[in-house]
Structures are given as structure tokens and as C-alpha cells.
Write a protein that holds these residues in place. Structure first.
Motif, PDB file in Angstrom:
ATOM      1  N   MET A   1       0.766  -1.230  -0.074  1.00  0.00           N
ATOM      2  CA  MET A   1      -0.067   0.028  -0.030  1.00  0.00           C
ATOM      3  C   MET A   1       0.857   1.278  -0.048  1.00  0.00           C
ATOM      4  O   MET A   1       0.687   2.061  -0.743  1.00  0.00           O
ATOM      5  N   GLU A   5       1.109   5.315  -2.503  1.00  0.00           N
ATOM      6  CA  GLU A   5       0.978   6.869  -1.973  1.00  0.00           C
ATOM      7  C   GLU A   5       2.386   7.453  -2.236  1.00  0.00           C
ATOM      8  O   GLU A   5       2.443   8.544  -2.753  1.00  0.00           O
ATOM      9  N   ARG A  49     -13.146  14.400   3.773  1.00  0.00           N
ATOM     10  CA  ARG A  49     -12.348  13.286   4.405  1.00  0.00           C
ATOM     11  C   ARG A  49     -11.571  13.509   5.518  1.00  0.00           C
ATOM     12  O   ARG A  49     -11.588  12.857   6.427  1.00  0.00           O
ATOM     13  N   VAL A 241      -0.823   2.953  10.081  1.00  0.00           N
ATOM     14  CA  VAL A 241      -1.859   1.977   9.677  1.00  0.00           C
ATOM     15  C   VAL A 241      -1.070   0.668   9.393  1.00  0.00           C
ATOM     16  O   VAL A 241      -1.352  -0.447   9.769  1.00  0.00           O
ATOM     17  N   ILE A 290     -10.977  -2.148  12.282  1.00  0.00           N
ATOM     18  CA  ILE A 290     -11.126  -1.573  10.816  1.00  0.00           C
ATOM     19  C   ILE A 290     -11.478  -0.093  10.815  1.00  0.00           C
ATOM     20  O   ILE A 290     -10.952   0.614  10.072  1.00  0.00           O
ATOM     21  N   LEU A 293      -8.402   2.173  11.648  1.00  0.00           N
ATOM     22  CA  LEU A 293      -7.601   1.931  10.447  1.00  0.00           C
ATOM     23  C   LEU A 293      -8.007   2.726   9.312  1.00  0.00           C
ATOM     24  O   LEU A 293      -7.333   3.590   8.611  1.00  0.00           O
ATOM     25  N   PHE A 294      -9.139   2.571   8.947  1.00  0.00           N
ATOM     26  CA  PHE A 294      -9.984   3.503   7.621  1.00  0.00           C
ATOM     27  C   PHE A 294      -9.730   5.008   8.300  1.00  0.00           C
ATOM     28  O   PHE A 294      -9.251   5.700   7.091  1.00  0.00           O
ATOM     29  N   SER A 297      -6.462   6.198   7.410  1.00  0.00           N
ATOM     30  CA  SER A 297      -6.041   6.180   6.032  1.00  0.00           C
ATOM     31  C   SER A 297      -6.653   7.342   5.240  1.00  0.00           C
ATOM     32  O   SER A 297      -6.151   7.890   4.504  1.00  0.00           O
ATOM     33  N   LEU A 298      -7.921   7.816   5.866  1.00  0.00           N
ATOM     34  CA  LEU A 298      -8.496   8.820   5.252  1.00  0.00           C
ATOM     35  C   LEU A 298      -7.891   9.955   5.556  1.00  0.00           C
ATOM     36  O   LEU A 298      -7.625  10.914   4.745  1.00  0.00           O
ATOM     37  N   ASP A 301      -4.745   9.861   3.153  1.00  0.00           N
ATOM     38  CA  ASP A 301      -5.218  10.289   1.743  1.00  0.00           C
ATOM     39  C   ASP A 301      -5.373  11.684   1.673  1.00  0.00           C
ATOM     40  O   ASP A 301      -5.104  12.390   0.749  1.00  0.00           O
ATOM     41  N   ARG A 304      -2.111  13.707   1.555  1.00  0.00           N
ATOM     42  CA  ARG A 304      -1.503  13.556   0.288  1.00  0.00           C
ATOM     43  C   ARG A 304      -2.100  14.520  -0.683  1.00  0.00           C
ATOM     44  O   ARG A 304      -1.372  14.978  -1.632  1.00  0.00           O
TER      45      ARG A 304
END
Lengths: 316, 327
Positions: A1, A5, A49, A241, A290, A293-294, A297-298, A301, A304
Motif C-alpha cells: 500500500m 502513496e 475526508r 496503519v 477496521i 485504520l480506515f 487512512s482517510l 489520503d 496527500r
């Protein structure tokens, strides 16, 4: 993963030139241009997000810290009258076969997993920053040796390396597990930092510092690292994560956290055998993991996109 | 081009070789094969224990580099990977298990790559539309889920499906139904059904990674001038996207394929254990718990060879797709 990125971030230049400063006079101080950090922060706050992820993580952190104080049962005590029951008003997540409360256990496990992730993720990024910038800046033999070591560590999947090493940290505390996880999660980011450093090294401001006799340590700290800082922040976020995933996977297969310590991985390992007959033993810890971690990740993201808004715009 | 690929192969070959040697040294330092003999009752004499350990080539009193050298010589001269603590040759054990692992890994990673590339291209072309958002958030959800959780959740779903259908539609424990007899076709079908859930899990993991990467590469290609040129000279949009877009966007994918293969290997090892396949994953697990140094080294060599082949394959793909490399 992580490669996705980093390469994504690599596509755009991380060194965005500042907007030209208005020519102010000495009498009135010039209007301060918006710094890069504030620009990224402003872009970040514009994305939904980021807020969804940040609020979720804030709630989860508060829950992991305060939850046990507001709940009558602890993780080890048994309730012999309510063994193997599903979620009830008394036991919110149900109980396991010997009457231990799953809600309390999940909170303890969540604390442990979060601590490991929050330490190991940034620690891996730190190693990547040091190794990558030193290799890229020094070049020559040092560079070749370091790149070679990176490739060597990349050949074997880090999960397998950690499993082979697991007997070493069998008797040691979870702190060593954290260090080991960080020690095998820096390689790809180090390559990205190295390639960025190589291009920064020939820029005028770095050359000027070098010819003025500024030692390498200071050049790296003052000029190189700040210019790749945005990449490092993203990597540290997503590293959390990756570290939590590594910890839960190792613990699940019996190579990570061991009794009497509890993490989400050990809880899931215990819950698996009953996953079909007593699904709450598996579904609740898995769900908490979950969601956590989700949410992280948001945030990663959104970061980024905030750092590199031009990459990935469809002009078709 | 052949020279280029050969050079890359040699590079990967030495990396794999050294990685395997490193794993041998590390496992020799981390594992204590003598411990289980001391725990026996009656305890064997020191002489007996030394004899057993010397026979396996894992006596901790012999310097580790000496043992590594013996192991390598044995591998090169006799093609043997030594003997495990259960007295069976490691090579034979790996051969009997490798098929199980390779089947899952190959089918899973191929379908995963196909699905991922397709979804990535589709997502890039339909950026920010509903389908793109669903794929994006779906892949983030898969990233946020440990591999074994995906496996167990699939098991729970299959059990619910079997319960709803009132029949054993999907078998998922083990690699085949024990004691099943019938025609060749029945046996193959049975194995296929058992392979279904772990393959789905592996495809999900692979597709999530590939689709994100393919999407971002494809987005960069879509805004390139040569796509506009292709459109301007009269190619239809689809033709320009496929003939000029996807082909170029696949070039960086071939490198990414090599990098991500390691993730898929560890993913499939975890899935094998979750679905109780008797594959290399179980072998590696047993090797660690029984302090079997030769078995750990053999497993590492197996993984290193897999990575060696996948890396070389991705270089071949790269050279085939990118004309600049060929000369």
C-alpha cells in the motif's frame, strides 16, 4: 500500500515555490506570504475526508483512554453468571467462554495496538528520513551500500522476516516488538527520500550552505528534511496503519503480543475459533480495528491531496 | 534487451542468495534446536543430543558461518536442503507443499492484477463519478483490514450462505474434502470450491493495491499531450485510451508488480493458515515453533526464488512495454 502513496506523491514536485513576496518598503513590513505549511493546512481543512477521519480518530482515542473508567467491568475479571453470552445491556460486546467482558478487553487491546502503531509508524519514518537523506546527500560508496541494504531488506517480505525474528523478542516486552516493526517498515520511504535528496543536493541554497562550511548534519536538518517534510508526514500517518496491521497480524498468528498482554490481534485470534458460532467475539474487535485504520487512512489520503493537489487531475 | 534482463536477473539472484544466507544466520541465532531435547524425560545424554544436532547440521556449538557454508555446499553439490527435525528431507516436504501454495498464489495474483488494472483504468476515466468513489473507498477499506480478518469474514459469510441455502455449497476448511472419491472431474471441482474463498481474499488484496496505483498512473497519462494528439488525428476516445493510454500506463505498473509481490506472498501465507491449507505457510509456522533451522532456511529460499522470478518477469514486462529499455 505504501508504495502507491509515495509514488503518487513523488509524481508532483514536493518543493512548491512560494508566491512572490510583495515588494514592501522598510517602513511598512511586507505582507507575509502564506507559508507552505499553512497552505497545506488550509487545503486540508477544505476536505471532508480529513474531518471525517480526524473526528473519528479523536473519538477513538478518547474512547480508548476514558472508556475503561466509565465501565464497571475490567478485562480480566469473570462473570460466571453470564458466560458466552451475546451483547446485552450488562455486557455491551458480550462475554467469552469463561465470562470475561469483551468490551473491556477490546478497549485494553485497542490501547495497546494504538500505542504500538503510534510509536512504530513515526519511528519507521524517522529511520527512512535519516537513511534516505544520508544516502542521497553523501552519494558514492555510502549511497551504494545503503541502497544495496534497502534492496536486500525488500527482497524478503517483512512479515516473514519478523516471523523468523520472533523467537528473539519472545521473552521481551512489547516495546521490542514495536522497534522490530519499525525496523522493517522504512525501506520504500527511504528510497523516495533518497531520490528527493539527490535532486535537492544540487539546488543553489544547499550548495551555498555547503560552500559556507555548514556541516552535513545541519544541512540535512535545516535544508533537506524540511523540504521532504510533507512526504514524511504522509508516510508517518500511513505508517501507523501499516504498523497496526503488522502488529495484529503477528499477534494473530502467535508471533507478536503474548499473554498476559492483550492487543486487538490476540483478541481476534481468540475470537476466530468461535467466529461462526459466537460471531460477536470476532466481529466487535475486528470492527473497531477496521474503523480505526480506515479513519487514519482517510487522514493520510487527505494529506496527500493537500500536499500535492495537481497530481491526478483529469484534464481529458 | 536480453543482456539487460540477464543483468537484472543476476542482480536479483545475488540479492536472493544473500537474503537467504541472512535468514539462515538470523534463524540460527534466534532458534534453539537443542532446547526440546533437554526437555525430554528421560533426558538424552549430551553426546546423543550433539549427535542428533550434528546430523541435522544445526549444532549451536559449531560456528554459524561454518554451518551456513556446509548448508550451501550441500545445496549446490547434492541439491539437498538438509533434513528437518522430524527426520524427513526438507526438499521433499517443500515439493509436496509448494503446489498448494503456488496454485493459490498464481491464480490469486493474476486475477488480482487483472481486476486491479481494469478497475484502476475505469476509475481514472470516470474520475470522481460514483463508481470511482465506490472503488476508491472500497480499496481503502480493504487496506484497513488485516488479511486474516478478510479470510475469517469470508468464512462467516460462506457459513451464512450455506445455512441460507440449507446445503454445503461452499466448503472452505482445508484444501480438499477428506475421503472424497470420484472421477478426476469431481476431485478437481472439489479443490476448486475449496480454493474459492482464499482466492477471493487474495484477489481483493491485490486488486485494492493495483487499482489505486493504476488509477494514479492512468490519470497522469490521460492529461499527457500524446493522448490529445491521438484524439486530434481522429482516433476515437476509447481507442486513444486503450492503444495509447493503457499501454503507457502499464509501464510503471510492471515495476510496481515486482514490489507488491512480496505483500501477496505474505498475504497468501496468512490465508493458507486461516483456511488450514497444508501449504508453505503452515510449514513456516511449524518450522518456527519446532525450532527447525533447516526448514526456515528452506522456506526462505522458496520465497526468495518466487521473488526472484517475479522480479525478473516484471523486468521482462517492462522491457516489452517500454521500447526505450530495449536498446
Amino acid at each position: 500500500m505504501s508504495l502507491v502513496e509515495e509514488t503518487n506523491a513523488e509524481l508532483g514536485s514536493p518543493v512548491v515555490p512560494l508566491p512572490p513576496q510583495p515588494l514592501g518598503t522598510e517602513v511598512t513590513p511586507p505582507k507575509k506570504a502564506r507559508s507552505r505549511g499553512r497552505l497545506i493546512w488550509w487545503r486540508l481543512t477544505q476536505t471532508s475526508r480529513f474531518w471525517v477521519g480526524a473526528v473519528t480518530i479523536a473519538v477513538i482515542l478518547a474512547w480508548a483512554l476514558l472508556g475503561p473508567l466509565l465501565y464497571p467491568y475490567n478485562a480480566t475479571g469473570r462473570d460466571p453468571l453470564n458466560m458466552g453470552l451475546g451483547p446485552t445491556q450488562l455486557h455491551w460486546f458480550g462475554t467469552n467462554g469463561i465470562g470475561q467482558d469483551l468490551y473491556a478487553q477490546t478497549l485494553v487491546g485497542l490501547q495497546k495496538s494504538l500505542v504500538i502503531g503510534l510509536i512504530a509508524g513515526p519511528l519507521g519514518t524517522l529511520i527512512a528520513a535519516v537513511v534516505g537523506s544520508v544516502a542521497g546527500y553523501m552519494g558514492g560508496v555510502v549511497d551504494r551500500v545503503l541502497v544495496w541494504c534497502i534492496n536486500l531488506l525488500l527482497v524478503l517480505p517483512s512479515f516473514i522476516l519478523l516471523v523468523i525474528l520472533s523467537p528473539l523478542f519472545k521473552g521481551l516486552s512489547w516495546v521490542f516488538l514495536t522497534v522490530f516493526i519499525a525496523g522493517f517498515s522504512w525501506m520504500i520511504m527511504a528510497q523516495v527520500v533518497r531520490s528527493q535528496t539527490k535532486s535537492l543536493r544540487d539546488r543553489d541554497f544547499v550548495k551555498a550552505a555547503r560552500y559556507m562550511g555548514v556541516p552535513m548534519r545541519k544541512i540535512l536538518g535545516r535544508h533537506i528534511i524540511p523540504n521532504v517534510a510533507s512526504l514524511l508526514i504522509i508516510d508517518a500517518t500511513l505508517g501507523v496503519v501499516a504498523a497496526i496491521l503488522a502488529e495484529t497480524s503477528l499477534s494473530y498468528f502467535g508471533f507478536g503480543i503474548r499473554a498476559p498482554d492483550v492487543s486487538l490481534g490476540t483478541l481476534l485470534a481468540e475470537g476466530t475459533s468461535a467466529a461462526v458460532t459466537r460471531p460477536w467475539l470476532f466481529v466487535f474487535p475486528a470492527g473497531v480495528l477496521i474503523v480505526t485504520l480506515f479513519a487514519v487512512s482517510l487522514i493520510g489520503d487527505a494529506l496527500r491531496d493537500a500536499v500535492d493537489p495537481t497530481s491526478g487531475v483529469n484534464r481529458d | 534487451m536480453a543482456f539487460y534482463i540477464f543483468r537484472r536477473f543476476v542482480n536479483y539472484f545475488f540479492l536472493s542468495l544473500i537474503a537467504t544466507c541472512l535468514a539462515y544466520v538470523v534463524s540460527s541465532l534466534a532458534l534453539d534446536p537443542a532446547a526440546k531435547y533437554y526437555g525430554r524425560n528421560p533426558q538424552p545424554t549430551q553426546q546423543t543430543i550433539d549427535n542428533i544436532l550434528d546430523g541435522l547440521g544445526v549444532n549451536p556449538n559449531v560456528p554459524v558461518l561454518q554451518r551456513l557454508w556446509d548448508w550451501l555446499v550441500n545445496l549446490v553439490v547434492h541439491g539437498s536442503l538438509g533434513t528437518g527435525v522430524n527426520g524427513v528431507s526438507i526438499g521433499d516436504q517443500i515439493i509436496s507443499r509448494a503446489g498448494v501454495s503456488l496454485r493459490l498464489l498464481l491464480i490469486g495474483s493474476l486475477i488480482g492484477a487483472l481486476v486491479g488494472v481494469t478497475l484502476g483504468v475505469w476509475g481514472a476515466v470516470r474520475q470522481y463519478k460514483l463508481s470511482d468513489q465506490v472503488v476508491t473507498y472500497g480499496s481503502y477499506l480493504i487496506f484497513a483490514t488485516p488479511t486474516f480478518v478478510i479470510g475469517v469474514l469470508l468464512m462467516i459469510a460462506a457459513t451464512a450462505l450455506n445455512g441460507a441455502a440449507g446445503a454445503q455449497l461452499i466448503n472452505f476448511t482445508g484444501e480438499y474434502s477428506a475421503g472424497l472419491s470420484g472421477s478426476w472431474w469431481d476431485l478437481t471441482l472439489d479443490r476448486g470450491v475449496h480454493l474459492l474463498l482464499p482466492t477471493i481474499a487474495l484477489v481483493l488484496i491485490g486488486a485494492a493495491g493495483y487499482s489505486r496505483y493504476q488509477r494514479s498512473v492512468m490519470l497522469d497519462v490521460l492529461s499527457a499531450d500524446f493522448i490529445r494528439t491521438a484524439r486530434a488525428k481522429g482516433r476515437s476516445r476509447n481507442s486513444a485510451l486503450v492503444r495509447h493510454g493503457v499501454r503507457v500506463a502499464l509501464i510503471p505498473m510492471s515495476t510496481f508488480f515486482a514490489y507488491s509481490f512480496g505483500t501477496l506472498v505474505s498475504g497468501s501465507i496468512m490465508l493458507e493458515i486461516v483456511f488450514s491449507f497444508h501449504g508453505m505457510g503452515e510449514f513456516a509456522l511449524n518450522a518456527i515453533s519446532q525450532s527447525d533451522i533447516n526448514a526456515v532456511a528452506g522456506t526462505t529460499l522458496f520465497v526468495a526464488i518466487l521473488i526472484l522470478f517475479s522480479s525478473t518477469l516484471s523486468e521482462v514486462l517492462y522491457a516489452a512495454l517500454d521500447p526505450r529499455v530495449r536498446n
